[in-house]
Design an enzyme around this catalytic site. Structure first.
Site, PDB file in Angstrom:
ATOM      1  N   LYS A  33     -48.196  -2.979  -5.570  1.00 56.87           N
ATOM      2  CA  LYS A  33     -47.720  -3.421  -6.874  1.00 56.87           C
ATOM      3  C   LYS A  33     -48.738  -4.336  -7.569  1.00 56.87           C
ATOM      4  CE  LYS A  33     -44.348  -6.177  -6.380  1.00 56.87           C
ATOM      5  NZ  LYS A  33     -44.729  -7.488  -6.892  1.00 56.87           N
ATOM      6  N   THR A  34     -49.140  -5.372  -6.882  1.00 53.02           N
ATOM      7  CA  THR A  34     -50.098  -6.307  -7.459  1.00 53.02           C
ATOM      8  C   THR A  34     -51.424  -5.612  -7.703  1.00 53.02           C
ATOM      9  OG1 THR A  34     -49.037  -7.954  -6.077  1.00 53.02           O
ATOM     10  CG2 THR A  34     -51.025  -8.630  -7.225  1.00 53.02           C
ATOM     11  N   ASP A 220     -44.890  -8.636 -14.036  1.00 53.17           N
ATOM     12  CA  ASP A 220     -44.696  -8.501 -12.600  1.00 53.17           C
ATOM     13  C   ASP A 220     -43.246  -8.875 -12.280  1.00 53.17           C
ATOM     14  OD1 ASP A 220     -45.235  -8.160  -9.966  1.00 53.17           O
ATOM     15  OD2 ASP A 220     -46.333 -10.037  -9.699  1.00 53.17           O
ATOM     16  N   GLU A 221     -42.676  -8.330 -11.242  1.00 57.89           N
ATOM     17  CA  GLU A 221     -41.305  -8.673 -10.836  1.00 57.89           C
ATOM     18  C   GLU A 221     -40.324  -8.537 -12.002  1.00 57.89           C
ATOM     19  OE1 GLU A 221     -41.185  -9.009  -7.791  1.00 57.89           O
ATOM     20  OE2 GLU A 221     -42.991 -10.014  -7.071  1.00 57.89           O
ATOM     21  N   GLN A 251     -36.004  -6.305  -4.361  1.00 57.57           N
ATOM     22  CA  GLN A 251     -36.637  -7.618  -4.226  1.00 57.57           C
ATOM     23  C   GLN A 251     -36.187  -8.581  -5.313  1.00 57.57           C
ATOM     24  OE1 GLN A 251     -40.828  -7.736  -2.794  1.00 57.57           O
ATOM     25  NE2 GLN A 251     -40.773  -5.552  -3.202  1.00 57.57           N
ATOM     26  N   ARG A 602     -43.387  -8.662   4.371  1.00 60.21           N
ATOM     27  CA  ARG A 602     -44.669  -9.330   4.156  1.00 60.21           C
ATOM     28  C   ARG A 602     -45.630  -9.069   5.297  1.00 60.21           C
ATOM     29  NH1 ARG A 602     -44.505  -9.067  -0.461  1.00 60.21           N
ATOM     30  NH2 ARG A 602     -42.623  -7.899  -0.007  1.00 60.21           N
TER      31      ARG A 602
END
Length: 643
Positions: A33-34, A220-221, A251, A602
């Site tokens: 994603k990032t 983002d998010e 998330q 993570r």
DNA sequence: AAAAGGAGCGAACAG
DNA sequence: CGCTCCTTTT
């Protein structure tokens, strides 16, 4: 060659090279994603579709923002100014346009405590009985209203006959609160977003300028955005449609901040031509870890059914460690880190609440394992730091009443509560700030108090002069601070008290932070003192990150978006994860599960889950029996191994 | 006006 | 338990 297009799968490539028009990216944990966000920024700039200043990219935490900025910088050698949190982006916009909405560019940002103190003062002014409703309840209501871009009138017009009287009271307080903030030239966190939206709605020219400037908006998010944040994004991209959002409903962990999952529907409605991109290939974790995560999240009802895939091997089992108490849990973690030959930068410890960090901190310290705690009790939450910051704020913004009240009698200079009340009354009657009210004679003050007030005002005027010198680069920031802490007599007053030795240390620490403080590459045109105080308010990292390798400690909320080879997820007990305050309703319980899912996903190679059978200090200083978390039971045994 | 002593209460997560 | 607020004392 375009290195930022390397190593991308077809879906990622589609997202990265997406040019004009709206796009909605569903990105599972660890699906890059990032990476997609940062590389799209690079692509836009490198292929000359945009200059860095045309980019507006927002995230939720400082940790995520700096991570993203750093990655862009590494690839491109520069990074856009607006890669930041919503709040810091809005603060920047407001500093450029403060006057249009009736503020000065040097406005102060009030944190939760300062905002609450302001509300308490208003309770007194309006003579509101706090039995009917408490200040903190009102604060929550106001905050919630701001998340939805609702103003005081909303409460007055609310047709909830069920508690209309209370709504009227809230409306009055809300209104008085906003007026007080205006007088103080101050804003709270919620205002930062709301004022930008108001600015854009009221000032078409300004909006157009930003619309032209921010040709590409990236979020983002996205699942964590609230209504007012969506309004902001929508205003910016109404014409261009260049809104690029990345999110994952599994998330979503910020409902307490007003996250509105309906924003996904709004997006679909307002950008009907949008494209969709789905990233469901996980490149981060081994299969065991991923399967464990999938098994946990599958217990949530409110979600789109999906499951992450991986091409990786099973890898190591997920290790489960039951510990006797939180100390032995910490000891286990520290020992395990020592036993493994691994770079400390690749190790992270996650927990649900900041309070859990203490035992871990202590043990790591004893075993001399370098570590860094992110978030938590902040350095500048300390009284002595806040006092000095208050002097600085007051120098910059004389009307900041909260700071005025905080330091008017620090160190004690014979201006106590009674005198302050006289001054408060005068300011209230004249509808001015305390500073303004103090410029002319205050009735009721004794000669001593009067003299003391006058010399305080002179002092602030002197500091103001120094502050403008700092902003004009005629005086070093650290010298300015040094001047204040000595001239005010504050440092000496601390030195007189043996109990305040630590505080003296902290003040000196602040000085050293100030002397190494420099504007980031994206803040060149900002004034250094303004930037320094703003970073303190918005809780961005003030200290230079140490080069030393270290283990990272943080809450699960801060962990989102990051990855580590070795992850410890501790305190897996009922009442902690899931948190005790989330046990009543299914929605918040599912959010806790998502939090657990975030933690598990993570980990790249090595995941340790632990819980303590006994834990002290969980509530009101009593010992608690730990019952292991229900989420542990949701992980099939085949992926786990107890040790 | 300031310090000292006592009662009461509340407490996640982040900007 | 630790912090804040309120009362009492000097």
């Amino acid at each position: 060659m375009k290195p930022y297009l390397n190593d991308l799968n077809p879906s990622q490539l589609k997202a990265v090279t997406h040019e004009d028009g709206a796009m909605l990216v569903f990105a599972g944990a660890g699906s890059g994603k990032t990476r997609v966000l940062t590389r799209r920024i690079c692509n836009l700039i490198d292929s000359k579709l945009a200059y860095p200043e045309n980019i507006f990219a927002v995230t939720f935490t400082n940790k995520a923002a700096s991570e993203m900025k750093e990655r862009v910088f590494t690839m491109l050698g520069r990074s856009p100014r607006y890669v930041s949190t919503f709040h810091s982006a809005c603060a920047k916009i407001l500093r450029e346009n403060a006057r249009l909405i009736g503020f000065r560019p040097d406005f102060t940002i009030y944190d939760q405590k300062e905002s609450l103190a302001t509300i308490k003062r208003i309770f007194k002014n309006l003579r509101i009985n706090s039995k009917e409703i408490t200040p903190s309840e009102v604060q929550k209501k106001i905050d919630k209203a701001k998340n939805n871009y609702l103003f005081a009138d909303h409460f007055r017009e609310a047709d909830t006959f069920y508690n209309q009287e209370q709504n009227f009271i809230i409306a009055d307080i809300y209104q008085a609160y906003q007026e007080e903030l205006q007088v103080c030239n101050a804003m709270d966190f919620g205002d930062l977003i709301c004022h930008v939206v108001s600015l854009f709605i009221l000032e078409k020219d300004t909006l157009n300028r930003y619309k032209n400037r921010f040709k590409y908006v990236l979020v983002d998010e996205y699942q964590d955005t609230n209504i007012v944040q969506y309004k902001l994004l929508n205003l910016l991209t109404k014409d261009s449609k260049n809104l690029f959002v990345v999110g994952d409903d599994d998330q979503s962990i910020y409902s307490f901040r007003g996250a509105n999952i309906g924003n996904i529907d709004s997006f679909k409605r307002d950008y009907p031509q949008h494209q969709v991109c789905i990233l469901d290939m996980n490149y981060r974790s081994t299969k065991n870890i991923l399967d464990a995560a999938n098994a946990v999240i599958a217990n949530n009802d409110a979600r789109e059914i999906k499951s992450l895939k991986t091409e990786k091997d099973k890898g190591l089992p997920v290790y489960l460690k039951p510990a006797e108490c939180e100390v032995s849990e910490a000891r286990f973690i520290a020992q395990t880190i020592k036993d493994k030959n691994i770079s400390l930068n690749e190790v992270a410890i996650f927990y649900r609440t900041n309070a859990q960090s203490r035992a871990l901190e202590e043990e790591l310290y004893h075993q001399s394992i370098p570590h860094k705690i992110f978030g938590g009790q902040r350095f500048y939450d300390r009284k002595e730091i806040k006092n000095i910051i208050a002097y600085c704020r007051l120098a910059l913004n004389n009307d900041d009443n909260e700071s005025f009240i905080r330091v008017i009698n620090v160190p004690t200079r014979g201006f106590g509560k009674t005198s302050l009340n006289h001054l408060l009354n005068k300011a209230k009657n004249e509808k001015t700030s305390l500073f303004q009210a103090a410029l002319t004679k205050v009735d009721g003050l004794g000669t001593r108090a009067d003299k003391s007030l006058n010399s305080f005002i002179e002092q602030i005027k002197r500091y103001s002069l120094l502050a403008s010198k700092v902003n004009n680069k005629e005086l070093e920031l650290a010298e300015f601070l040094q001047n204040i802490i000595e001239d005010s007599g504050y440092l000496n007053s601390l030195r007189e008290n043996t109990e305040d030795i630590d505080r003296v240390e902290n003040v000196l620490e602040l000085l050293s932070v100030a002397s190494s403080f420099s504007l980031q590459n994206d803040e060149e045109e900002a004034q250094i003192l303004v930037a320094f105080l703003e970073r303190a308010s918005l809780n961005s990292a003030l200290d230079q990150d140490s080069n030393q390798e270290h283990v990272s400690l943080m809450t699960l909320h801060l962990a989102k978006g990051l990855e580590y080879e070795m992850v410890f997820l501790c305190g897996l007990e009922e009442g902690i994860l899931p948190h005790s305050r989330s046990l009543e309703d299914i929605e918040s319980l599912e959010e806790e599960r998502r939090l657990c899912y975030v933690g598990i996903t993570r980990a790249k190679q090595n995941l340790y889950l632990s819980y303590a059978r006994n834990r002290s200090n969980t509530s009101y200083g009593t010992w608690n029996f730990g019952i292991c978390s229900r989420f542990l039971g949701e992980i099939p045994e085949e992926y786990m191994e107890a040790i």
